[in-house]
Design an enzyme around this catalytic site. Structure first.
Site, PDB file in Angstrom:
ATOM      1  CD  GLU A   8      -2.988  -0.967   0.144  1.00  0.00           C
ATOM      2  OE1 GLU A   8      -3.388   0.168  -0.165  1.00  0.00           O
ATOM      3  OE2 GLU A   8      -3.383  -1.989  -0.439  1.00  0.00           O
ATOM      4  CG  ASP A  59     -10.485   6.988  -6.517  1.00  0.00           C
ATOM      5  OD1 ASP A  59     -10.735   8.044  -5.899  1.00  0.00           O
ATOM      6  OD2 ASP A  59     -10.626   5.864  -6.018  1.00  0.00           O
TER       7      ASP A  59
END
Length: 437
Positions: A173, A189
């Site tokens: 991550e 996004d």
């Protein structure tokens, strides 16, 4: 050299199972099938299990531990189970009236022998004793209850094993084993701000759970910078619940303050850090760790490596996506009927199952033009499987690429190589050689 953060987060940090919603493999955007009925029920069941740990002490001189938890959910707990980790070699050895316990490794699990009601906003003081006369703080405290609408999870990972599992996921991550609780960014996004250790999204229903928990521990007058965003978060979340669509807009938050700065400060401020970190940990465990351990128990997975791989899949693919991978692995091994437990069914071993599960996950990542850039994360678990590091008790490095395990057709993901010890501590090696063996 690792991929830049913004690119990594865009590729790798989206996961589902938010508010229990069935999601597609591609990220935390909800699967719209059955949305109108499923969303309110899921929201209620998760909220009913919300809690805050307000006291967690063990006084060695008294041989006595105290855990106080507050029911911050919307329904009364009726028969709570308390599980937590103790240091290696320590044994939990006493049951208060109304309680009984079991211990698996370093995890002690206390369950009720009679009903116990913990009302909404009420606190309960739980006591325990161990064989240790040295003070410590219980780790990974988890409260489960039938009011969740689900079942209690089977045995999970020990404290050290969980730390190792979290180290690995944090590498994928954030390119470092250090969990980034202060992270906040709008990566455009369509899911609003992405935040904290698990990429909690303001537009998909999990960031609001962190703030709900935090508000229960600390008021605005007591330094809670995030409390002022609750009305805006609720508006955004209501749109998400009513439409089943991820919410890109952050206007309701931006009109109140600087969300990104306030999120970071909430962790970086030493006065508020413990509460803010605790809430992120609790929501992460509720949405990802606990469901992953429950699935592991259902399918008969007993090894720490299998559970770590499953936990990372839940973080990466969401609950629905991870379960789809499980079904695919079962089917590929001849268990198309999804008989549980799968380990032992027609001679299926845990090693064979994990190998197939990782291959199926590799294929899902490789089939997507964006996700293929993250395919190396699967190879780390395959290398550990081949080496037989099932209990994660041997130090290792993530010096492996998918191409090392399965051929040259897979691209290099660019994760920085780290050396991880069995207790979860880590370092950055100066030299290494990529290999799957």
């Amino acid at each position: 050299m690792g991929v830049r953060r913004q690119e990594r987060r865009r590729v790798w940090s989206w996961r589902g199972a938010l508010l229990g919603i069935t999601v597609a493999l591609a990220g935390c955007a909800p699967d719209l099938e059955g949305t109108e009925e499923a969303l309110p029920v899921a929201e209620q069941s998760l909220a009913a299990c919300s809690y805050a740990i307000t006291t967690n002490t063990y006084v060695g001189a008294d041989w006595w531990g105290t855990i106080v938890f507050k029911n911050t959910g919307t329904a009364a707990m009726t028969s709570p189970t308390v599980s937590f980790g103790v240091p290696s070699g320590i044994v939990c050895d006493y049951d208060e009236p109304g309680w009984t316990h079991t211990q698996s490794g370093t995890t002690c699990t206390y369950s009720r022998t009679s009903a116990l009601t913990v009302a909404v906003n009420a606190s309960y003081t739980f006591y325990y004793s161990t064989t240790s006369n040295v003070s410590f703080t219980a780790s990974n405290v988890t409260i489960t209850d039938p009011s969740c609408g689900g079942t209690n999870p089977g045995p999970g990972l020990s404290a050290n094993q969980k730390k190792v599992a979290e180290d690995l996921t944090s590498i994928w991550e954030n390119d470092t084993p250090s969990i980034n609780y202060a992270y906040s960014e709008n990566i455009q996004d369509g899911r609003g701000y992405t935040n904290g250790r698990a990429g909690f999204c303001t537009g998909t229903g999990d960031a609001i759970q962190v703030i709900q928990c935090y508000n229960a521990l600390r008021s605005a007058a007591n330094g809670n910078l995030m409390a002022k965003y609750m009305a805006g978060l609720t508006t955004i979340n209501n749109r998400f619940l009513s439409t089943g669509q991820s919410q890109a807009s952050t206007a309701e938050l931006d009109s109140v303050g600087n969300w990104r700065a306030d999120w970071a400060t909430s962790y970086n401020n030493t006065t508020t850090r413990a509460d803010f970190k605790s809430c992120q940990d609790q929501v992460n465990d509720k949405l990802y760790y606990t469901p992953a351990m429950t699935e592991a128990g259902k399918w008969g997975l007993t090894q720490a490596l299998s559970k770590a791989a499953l936990y990372d899949a839940f973080i990466n693919h969401g609950e629905s996506g991870a379960r789809s991978l499980i079904r695919s692995a079962n089917t590929a091994l001849g268990n198309s009927g999804q008989v549980a437990p799968v380990i032992g069914y027609n001679g299926i071993t845990e090693s064979a199952w994990l190998q197939k599960f990782l291959e199926k996950r590799r294929d899902v990542l490789a089939a997507d033009s964006t996700w293929i850039e993250a395919v190396d994360r699967v190879a780390a678990y395959e290398k550990l499987r081949r080496r037989g590091n099932w209990d994660l008790g041997t130090a290792f490095r993530n010096d492996v690429r998918a191409s090392d395990c399965w051929g040259s057709s897979y691209p290099f993901s660019g994760y920085t190589v780290r050396a991880i010890n069995p207790d979860g501590t880590w370092s950055t090696p100066g030299t290494y050689t990529y290999s799957c063996q």
